[in-house]
Design a protein around this motif. Sequence first.
Motif, mmCIF file in Angstrom:
data_model
loop_
_atom_site.group_PDB
_atom_site.id
_atom_site.type_symbol
_atom_site.label_atom_id
_atom_site.label_comp_id
_atom_site.label_asym_id
_atom_site.label_seq_id
_atom_site.Cartn_x
_atom_site.Cartn_y
_atom_site.Cartn_z
ATOM 1 N N GLU A 142 8.824 -4.876 -4.425
ATOM 2 C CA GLU A 142 8.516 -4.646 -3.005
ATOM 3 C C GLU A 142 7.178 -3.924 -2.861
ATOM 4 O OE1 GLU A 142 8.957 -4.627 1.136
ATOM 5 O OE2 GLU A 142 10.072 -5.734 -0.408
ATOM 6 N N LEU A 143 6.926 -2.950 -3.735
ATOM 7 C CA LEU A 143 5.680 -2.190 -3.683
ATOM 8 C C LEU A 143 4.467 -3.075 -3.912
ATOM 9 C CD1 LEU A 143 4.153 0.540 -3.587
ATOM 10 C CD2 LEU A 143 4.564 0.730 -6.056
ATOM 11 N N VAL A 144 4.501 -3.910 -4.957
ATOM 12 C CA VAL A 144 3.336 -4.755 -5.246
ATOM 13 C C VAL A 144 3.240 -5.926 -4.285
ATOM 14 C CG1 VAL A 144 3.209 -4.099 -7.676
ATOM 15 C CG2 VAL A 144 4.591 -6.073 -7.016
ATOM 16 N N GLY A 145 4.318 -6.208 -3.558
ATOM 17 C CA GLY A 145 4.228 -7.195 -2.494
ATOM 18 C C GLY A 145 3.385 -6.690 -1.342
ATOM 19 N N GLN A 146 3.333 -5.370 -1.180
ATOM 20 C CA GLN A 146 2.527 -4.756 -0.125
ATOM 21 C C GLN A 146 1.127 -4.415 -0.613
ATOM 22 O OE1 GLN A 146 4.744 -1.291 0.943
ATOM 23 N NE2 GLN A 146 6.610 -2.429 1.424
ATOM 24 N N ASN A 147 1.046 -3.867 -1.823
ATOM 25 C CA ASN A 147 -0.234 -3.472 -2.424
ATOM 26 C C ASN A 147 -0.298 -4.053 -3.825
ATOM 27 O OD1 ASN A 147 -1.007 -1.320 -0.299
ATOM 28 N ND2 ASN A 147 1.022 -0.681 -0.965
ATOM 29 N N SER A 148 -1.257 -4.939 -4.065
ATOM 30 C CA SER A 148 -1.303 -5.638 -5.346
ATOM 31 C C SER A 148 -1.601 -4.712 -6.509
ATOM 32 C CB SER A 148 -2.354 -6.749 -5.296
ATOM 33 O OG SER A 148 -3.624 -6.219 -4.952
ATOM 34 N N GLY B 43 4.794 -11.695 -13.301
ATOM 35 C CA GLY B 43 3.385 -11.486 -12.982
ATOM 36 C C GLY B 43 3.054 -10.074 -12.568
ATOM 37 N N VAL B 44 3.895 -9.103 -12.935
ATOM 38 C CA VAL B 44 3.653 -7.700 -12.583
ATOM 39 C C VAL B 44 3.477 -6.907 -13.885
ATOM 40 C CG1 VAL B 44 4.570 -5.629 -11.481
ATOM 41 C CG2 VAL B 44 4.974 -7.884 -10.455
ATOM 42 N N ILE B 45 2.315 -6.261 -14.018
ATOM 43 C CA ILE B 45 1.982 -5.522 -15.235
ATOM 44 C C ILE B 45 2.067 -4.036 -14.963
ATOM 45 C CG2 ILE B 45 0.251 -5.180 -17.045
ATOM 46 C CD1 ILE B 45 1.337 -8.054 -16.826
ATOM 47 N N VAL B 46 2.831 -3.339 -15.805
ATOM 48 C CA VAL B 46 2.945 -1.882 -15.728
ATOM 49 C C VAL B 46 2.281 -1.298 -16.966
ATOM 50 C CG1 VAL B 46 4.505 0.088 -15.589
ATOM 51 C CG2 VAL B 46 5.120 -2.071 -14.475
ATOM 52 N N SER B 47 1.314 -0.396 -16.770
ATOM 53 C CA SER B 47 0.600 0.182 -17.905
ATOM 54 C C SER B 47 0.425 1.680 -17.710
ATOM 55 C CB SER B 47 -0.767 -0.489 -18.087
ATOM 56 O OG SER B 47 -1.546 -0.363 -16.907
ATOM 57 N N ASP B 48 0.136 2.353 -18.805
ATOM 58 C CA ASP B 48 -0.035 3.801 -18.808
ATOM 59 C C ASP B 48 -1.494 4.089 -19.116
ATOM 60 O OD1 ASP B 48 0.339 6.498 -18.880
ATOM 61 O OD2 ASP B 48 1.345 6.536 -20.826
ATOM 62 N N GLN C 60 -8.121 12.311 -17.370
ATOM 63 C CA GLN C 60 -7.889 13.744 -17.210
ATOM 64 C C GLN C 60 -6.412 14.041 -16.987
ATOM 65 O OE1 GLN C 60 -10.479 14.943 -14.019
ATOM 66 N NE2 GLN C 60 -12.279 15.078 -15.351
ATOM 67 N N LYS C 61 -5.705 13.076 -16.391
ATOM 68 C CA LYS C 61 -4.272 13.228 -16.205
ATOM 69 C C LYS C 61 -3.591 11.898 -16.466
ATOM 70 C CE LYS C 61 -4.661 12.535 -11.207
ATOM 71 N NZ LYS C 61 -4.371 13.108 -9.881
ATOM 72 N N ARG C 62 -2.326 11.956 -16.733
ATOM 73 C CA ARG C 62 -1.545 10.767 -17.057
ATOM 74 C C ARG C 62 -1.222 10.008 -15.771
ATOM 75 N NH1 ARG C 62 2.148 13.262 -19.856
ATOM 76 N NH2 ARG C 62 0.882 13.086 -21.739
ATOM 77 N N THR C 63 -1.504 8.714 -15.770
ATOM 78 C CA THR C 63 -1.220 7.897 -14.588
ATOM 79 C C THR C 63 -0.518 6.606 -14.992
ATOM 80 O OG1 THR C 63 -3.375 6.788 -14.672
ATOM 81 C CG2 THR C 63 -3.208 8.777 -13.310
ATOM 82 N N ILE C 64 0.230 6.076 -14.057
ATOM 83 C CA ILE C 64 0.887 4.783 -14.228
ATOM 84 C C ILE C 64 0.194 3.796 -13.305
ATOM 85 C CG2 ILE C 64 3.029 3.476 -13.962
ATOM 86 C CD1 ILE C 64 4.544 6.070 -14.484
ATOM 87 N N ARG C 65 -0.100 2.632 -13.826
ATOM 88 C CA ARG C 65 -0.791 1.595 -13.059
ATOM 89 C C ARG C 65 0.105 0.365 -12.979
ATOM 90 N NH1 ARG C 65 -5.991 0.740 -11.506
ATOM 91 N NH2 ARG C 65 -6.815 -1.379 -11.449
ATOM 92 N N ILE C 66 0.289 -0.150 -11.770
ATOM 93 C CA ILE C 66 1.091 -1.348 -11.547
ATOM 94 C C ILE C 66 0.211 -2.388 -10.876
ATOM 95 C CG2 ILE C 66 3.152 -2.306 -10.485
ATOM 96 C CD1 ILE C 66 4.348 0.482 -10.456
ATOM 97 N N GLU C 67 0.116 -3.579 -11.466
ATOM 98 C CA GLU C 67 -0.791 -4.618 -10.977
ATOM 99 C C GLU C 67 -0.042 -5.939 -10.837
ATOM 100 O OE1 GLU C 67 -4.723 -3.004 -13.396
ATOM 101 O OE2 GLU C 67 -3.308 -4.365 -14.384
ATOM 102 N N ARG C 68 -0.305 -6.609 -9.753
ATOM 103 C CA ARG C 68 0.292 -7.933 -9.542
ATOM 104 C C ARG C 68 -0.736 -9.000 -9.870
ATOM 105 N NH1 ARG C 68 0.303 -10.955 -4.797
ATOM 106 N NH2 ARG C 68 -0.255 -9.112 -3.594
ATOM 107 N N LEU C 69 -0.388 -9.918 -10.774
ATOM 108 C CA LEU C 69 -1.291 -10.982 -11.179
ATOM 109 C C LEU C 69 -1.406 -12.040 -10.101
ATOM 110 C CD1 LEU C 69 -0.152 -11.544 -14.870
ATOM 111 C CD2 LEU C 69 -2.197 -10.349 -14.104
ATOM 112 N N ALA D 200 -2.100 -16.047 -8.993
ATOM 113 C CA ALA D 200 -1.553 -17.299 -9.539
ATOM 114 C C ALA D 200 -2.405 -17.820 -10.683
ATOM 115 C CB ALA D 200 -1.452 -18.345 -8.436
ATOM 116 N N SER D 201 -3.708 -17.501 -10.666
ATOM 117 C CA SER D 201 -4.618 -17.968 -11.711
ATOM 118 C C SER D 201 -4.497 -17.169 -12.990
ATOM 119 C CB SER D 201 -6.070 -17.881 -11.220
ATOM 120 O OG SER D 201 -6.398 -16.537 -10.898
ATOM 121 N N GLY D 202 -3.745 -16.058 -12.929
ATOM 122 C CA GLY D 202 -3.587 -15.228 -14.114
ATOM 123 C C GLY D 202 -4.403 -13.965 -14.064
ATOM 124 N N GLY D 203 -5.363 -13.855 -13.120
ATOM 125 C CA GLY D 203 -6.144 -12.650 -12.972
ATOM 126 C C GLY D 203 -5.424 -11.652 -12.087
#
Length: 199
Positions: free
Chosen positions: A93-99, A151-156, A160-169, A171-174
């Motif tokens: 739901e989150l990445v549906g709103q913000n890629s 198509g949703v990538i979760v990375s660490d 300077q501080k620890r962050t979690i990044r969530i990205e929605r791919l 259709a082309s893979g980018g």
Amino acid sequence: MTFQRLGFWEEFSVAKPRILGGMFDVLSRALKTGPDKLASAEFRMSDFAGWGCAIARAMGEKPNAFIAAYRRNREHHNEEALNNSPVALAVLELVGQNSIWEGTPSELYRRLTDVARFELHMAEHGSNWPKAPQFLTKRLNEIKPNLRRMGVIVSDARAQKRTIRIERLAASGGIVGSVDTATPGCDDVDATDDGAEGE
């Protein structure tokens, strides 16, 4: 109505030698050709997929028929795993709103909790909702492969501080939207917050 009333076991006993003989014939033909390594290269369980293709060919089917059935089965199990995970549903739901979303584990915990409560209307989240940021990151690690297939990538990322990044791919893979490269070699999200203790 039971199998006994239908005479199932009597009919099965008569047919059993033919069934067993047919199974051995198929296995014999599959062993002669060996596993299809090219068709199975995309799968983690490549040996299983390769022999599945060989058996399909031995039964007179095209190897692609097995690959298609295997993909459908994997997709079904992946969707089932995501649907049974409140955290996964909130992430989708989150990445549906913000890629692209990026923040600390505490910030992600607050954001996903709001998504679950106000947008997905999960009543008190139930017992499956993580109780703290460190438990959330553990759940994320468990469902990362399932999210990746959607198509949703979760990375660490560590700076300077620890962050979690969530990205929605796309259709082309980018990645949809702008992308900042995360620190390489950090496949699993750290199970502790910036200052929070782990489990």
